[in-house]
Design a protein around this motif. Structure first.
Motif, short mmCIF file in Angstrom:
data_model
loop_
_atom_site.label_atom_id
_atom_site.label_comp_id
_atom_site.label_asym_id
_atom_site.label_seq_id
_atom_site.Cartn_x
_atom_site.Cartn_y
_atom_site.Cartn_z
N THR B 89 64.16 42.98 24.75
CA THR B 89 65.25 43.60 25.51
C THR B 89 65.64 44.91 24.83
O THR B 89 65.50 45.05 23.61
N ILE B 90 66.14 45.86 25.61
CA ILE B 90 66.51 47.16 25.04
C ILE B 90 68.02 47.29 24.99
O ILE B 90 68.70 47.14 26.01
N PHE B 91 68.51 47.55 23.79
CA PHE B 91 69.93 47.75 23.57
C PHE B 91 70.16 49.22 23.21
O PHE B 91 69.24 49.92 22.78
N MET B 123 64.22 46.47 29.97
CA MET B 123 63.47 45.63 29.03
C MET B 123 62.11 46.26 28.81
O MET B 123 61.70 47.16 29.55
#
Lengths: 310, 310
Positions: B89-91, B123
């Motif tokens: 996942t991309i934060f 993501m």
């Protein structure tokens, strides 16, 4: 988080709609994240080959890096001081079967499911040249002539959702890197600004080179930006894409000793090491070509088609 | 989190050391994340072109997607039920200037700095075909012949750090997708398994095709894996890379109605829609070629060089 959109002028929104309708861009549903249809991707590929032809003739070493890199590399680079708002960190599940079931329930309920996600050792690449410096440093002291690299088209991430088709969250940055003595590196940067300008004009694009600055974060960032312009550390190649204002399609950047110090790049004789990079934005150049010459490359001027090997 | 390494047999560790020493792979410091030297990347590129030559002759539509995709697409796909351990996942930073200063302090102190990072709408791509289905669905009901796509080499992420050079966290998966009536899709999958086997043999590789299963998570996953094998939904093309056991370099997957239902793919007459995909792992095939024919492609058998246009 709910990503906030930068507003875009009407001309840019209309331009994006046309590109999607023509099948050149494929919408994903997230602003600034697009797939490429066959024609767009072929143009991008030919542009990359055109740039690489020059760097090969000049003796550059070709390398290719993935869209993720070690988090430690970004942490040690100062990037998160200057651009915390743009960086993408990669998280992954850290838990047992019960946690997986809980996560599944949160997703099904449309709720925040970040509870069992933990920061990994990886981030998204913030600028294409970052992974190259440690690879060169690991070889030991630089040869007398330094190093000259072509990294091809690398996927680069910037967390800035926008409706402007030229402002992507993820795009191909084609970086060419020079590592060497300060005078040689500064001269190289100037040569590449000239070369970039000549290439855009050969492609039939109205181009200019101007002093520029990076989008440094916060109030302190304004001073950094002013200082960067004053010292002419960043030049940008500007070309019309959509609307009134021209858009930067390439940049030519002097880093001075920054990356050499961070990566531990040294000459055997202890002389100072500087670095510079040239970055071409593949997608922006293709967008500029489509605007200048029309959406069907078969009808483009023959000189432009020849330049791209179409 | 501190990423845990899967153990790798000595033969695999030695193989990786040789590839790095020869400049074919560039180490980044994170297991399973490599750059490619010029020779490795050229081989990968020629392999992609070789595959695309076949799909072009057969009339596939070419598309190209970035390494990130909408989180919503993965949430709605069931991927996080089956493979929560593999997803990335991309934060990104979500805060004000004071938060940025706090984050900077945590980084400088070498502490966990995830506090001001929030999950974004994106993501990492878990399998190359995911972004393609909504694009086809958005065009409206399928034409009678369905659809046939070549997505080229897409970067795909799997959170499974390993010292095995064939087990990457990020790699190029070259997916070819068929959408259509159930019989046509099943026949297509069989044809591509034959085609993949013939290609590997033309490249001088010892290859076999076998039933396989995906690495489903947890105890429930064992039943899913057994069912997948029993129904012959996944075939893998196995080739020696390093050590005793051959490695999967391609897979041929029947999804039945799954992705059609998720994406809303329909025929105008309401008939059932199935999908299948063929995925070639670019890096693994290049590794197998280097093992079979040696580290210098100039010395490879002429038949193999011709096949790849070297």
């Amino acid at each position: 988080m709910t990503d906030q959109l930068s507003p875009a002028p009407a001309a840019q929104i209309e331009s994006q709609r046309e590109l999607v309708a023509a099948g050149l861009l494929l919408e994903t549903g997230v602003p600034g994240v697009f797939g490429h249809g066959a024609v767009f991707e072929r143009l991008r590929h030919q542009l990359a080959a055109r740039i690489r032809r020059d760097t090969a003739a000049l003796g550059a070493e070709h390398m290719h890096f993935p869209p993720v890199l070690p988090r430690q590399l970004v942490e040690g680079s100062g990037y998160l001081d200057s651009f915390p708002q743009l960086a993408g960190t990669i998280f992954a599940f850290d838990g047992n079967e019960r946690d997986a079931i809980e996560q599944r329930g949160l997703i099904a309920a449309g709720r925040d499911w970040s509870k069992h996600q933990r920061m990994t050792d990886l981030m998204l690449v913030p600028a294409a040249c970052y992974p190259a410096y440690p690879v060169i440093a690991a070889r030991g002291p630089l040869p007398a002539g330094g190093a000259f690299l072509d990294l091809g088209g690398s996927w680069v991430f910037r967390h800035e959702p926008s409706q402007d088709p030229a402002r992507r969250q993820i795009f191909h940055q084609h970086e060419i890197v020079r590592i060497g003595a300060p005078d040689a590196v500064e001269a190289w940067r100037g040569e590449w600004a000239d070369r970039g300008l000549a290439l855009m004009r050969a492609l039939g694009l109205e181009a200019t080179v101007e002093d520029a600055n990076d989008p440094f974060f916060g109030h302190g960032g304004k001073m950094l930006a002013a200082s960067q312009r004053e010292q002419h550390l960043k030049l940008e190649l500007l070309v019309p894409i959509a609307g009134e204002q021209p858009t930067a399609v390439a940049s030519f950047n002097l880093h001075r000793e920054h990356f050499a110090e961070v990566a531990g790049l040294v000459f055997a004789d202890g002389g100072p090491v500087h670095t510079a990079c040239t970055g071409f934005g593949h997608e922006r150049i293709v967008l500029a070509l489509l605007r200048a010459h029309g959406l069907d490359p078969d009808t483009w001027p023959q000189t432009v088609r020849n330049e791209l090997g179409l």
